[in-house]
Design a protein around this motif. Structure first.
Motif, PDB file in Angstrom:
ATOM      1  N   HIS A  62     -46.543  -0.654  14.684  1.00  0.00           N
ATOM      2  CA  HIS A  62     -47.413  -1.513  15.416  1.00  0.00           C
ATOM      3  C   HIS A  62     -46.700  -2.270  16.500  1.00  0.00           C
ATOM      4  O   HIS A  62     -47.346  -2.709  17.726  1.00  0.00           O
ATOM      5  N   GLU A  65     -46.795   0.362  19.324  1.00  0.00           N
ATOM      6  CA  GLU A  65     -48.190  -0.010  20.056  1.00  0.00           C
ATOM      7  C   GLU A  65     -48.541  -1.074  20.560  1.00  0.00           C
ATOM      8  O   GLU A  65     -49.521  -1.390  21.228  1.00  0.00           O
ATOM      9  N   THR A  67     -49.238  -4.122  19.054  1.00  0.00           N
ATOM     10  CA  THR A  67     -50.506  -4.566  18.414  1.00  0.00           C
ATOM     11  C   THR A  67     -49.853  -5.722  17.232  1.00  0.00           C
ATOM     12  O   THR A  67     -50.331  -5.865  16.318  1.00  0.00           O
TER      13      THR A  67
END
Length: 331
Positions: A62, A65, A67
């Motif tokens: 994450h 990414e 995120t």
């Protein structure tokens, strides 16, 4: 989550390298039995269990990414997954909110607080803690992780098998305990790639995988075992059921008495204080058969090379130290 590929495990292996401790693999008294037995000492992993692998893979992916929210990460757990999530979150500088059932061992709750987690005790079973966690994620925007039913978590767990294979290239069989199925799914996926058999072991009263195989789909089961704090998932993941249907997988059940006996033997013979989930895997080999070839347990072939994963050590050892010696068991 419905399936996992070895490519997912390989990506996780590359991603978490340097972020977790490489597993120590040790032979168990060479020549003492007609098969070759090894132990994978994953109880020595960060946070005291294999769960650190999946937690790091989840958060690192994450982070790659972009995120990871400011609200941090949240998870429901019987204890070990929460510990791993809180530890990894601390490493990445994000807050962690962990939901546990009120039955969670005190040792795990205290460690969570030590990692700086916001600990919420909800309900008497993992399923109730999970519902509260999902509501919290929806309300706050926190990133919801999962104790076992997520491809990044299972792939992270599978990295353990790659390391075991590096140390024992001619391994025939790996033995793992099963709760919700994250460790089993990851290990079985990697084991299949390397041509290794997987033996999946559950307590007879925490039989989510066994019940799913019988029903043909995941179903809810009653949870009532000495190993329920780690293996107490009411329902197994769909991915683990798919993994269990492969020809190179065998599943079996062991009794609580056999789990207690194996755990005690590890302490008595090796001074390894493992949690009941770790002893569950070993109980598949140490359960007495009294000469009955149909008795429960896994009976290795002569010369078979086996590795038992001792998956965690988050336990209160006071019931081991100073307790009476057990019935002899060869471990």
């Amino acid at each position: 989550m419905h399936s996992l590929a070895y490519a997912d495990v390989k990506t996780a292996t590359d991603r978490i390298r340097g972020h977790v401790r490489p597993v120590t693999v040790t032979p168990a008294d060479p020549g003492a039995r007609p098969y070759a037995l090894h132990f994978a000492l994953e109880l020595m992993q960060h946070t005291g269990s294999f769960k650190a692998r999946g937690a790091q893979n989840f958060l690192l992916a994450h982070r790659e990414e972009g995120t990871l929210p400011e609200a941090g990460v949240t998870i429901a757990s019987g204890g070990n997954a929460g510990l791993a999530c809180a530890w990894a979150a601390l490493r990445h500088g994000v807050p962690a909110t962990v939901f546990l059932p009120t039955t969670a061992p005190r040792v795990k709750v205290e460690k969570l607080v030590g990692y700086g987690a916001d600990v919420r005790l909800v309900g008497s079973e993992y399923a109730e803690a999970l519902a509260a966690c999902e509501a919290f994620a929806a309300d706050t925007g926190a990133l919801a992780s999962h104790a076992y039913d997520h491809p990044l978590i299972a792939a992270g767990a599978g990295t353990l098998l790659d390391e075991i294979h590096e140390r024992i290239p001619d391994l025939d069989t790996v033995v793992v305990s099963v709760g919700g199925g994250g460790l089993f799914t990851g290990v079985a996926t990697a084991a299949r790639h390397h041509g290794i058999r997987t033996v999946a072991v559950e307590p007879e009263n925490c039989r989510a995988l066994d019940a799913a195989i019988e029903a043909g789909h995941p179903v809810d089961v009653t949870v009532d075992s000495v190993a329920a704090d780690s293996l107490g998932a009411r329902r197994v993941s769909a991915a683990s059921l798919e993994a269990a249907r492969q020809d190179d997988v065998r599943t079996l059940l062991v009794t609580d008495a056999e789990i207690l006996r194996a755990r005690r033997a590890l302490w008595t013979d090796r001074r390894l204080a493992v949690e009941h989930a770790a002893a569950t895997a070993l109980a598949a080999l140490t359960a007495p058969d009294h000469g009955d070839p149909t008795a429960p347990g896994y009976r290795p072939a002569p010369g078979e090379r086996i590795c038992v994963v001792l998956c965690g050590a988050n336990t209160d050892p006071t019931d081991l130290v100073g307790a009476p010696e057990p019935e002899p068991a060869s471990v």
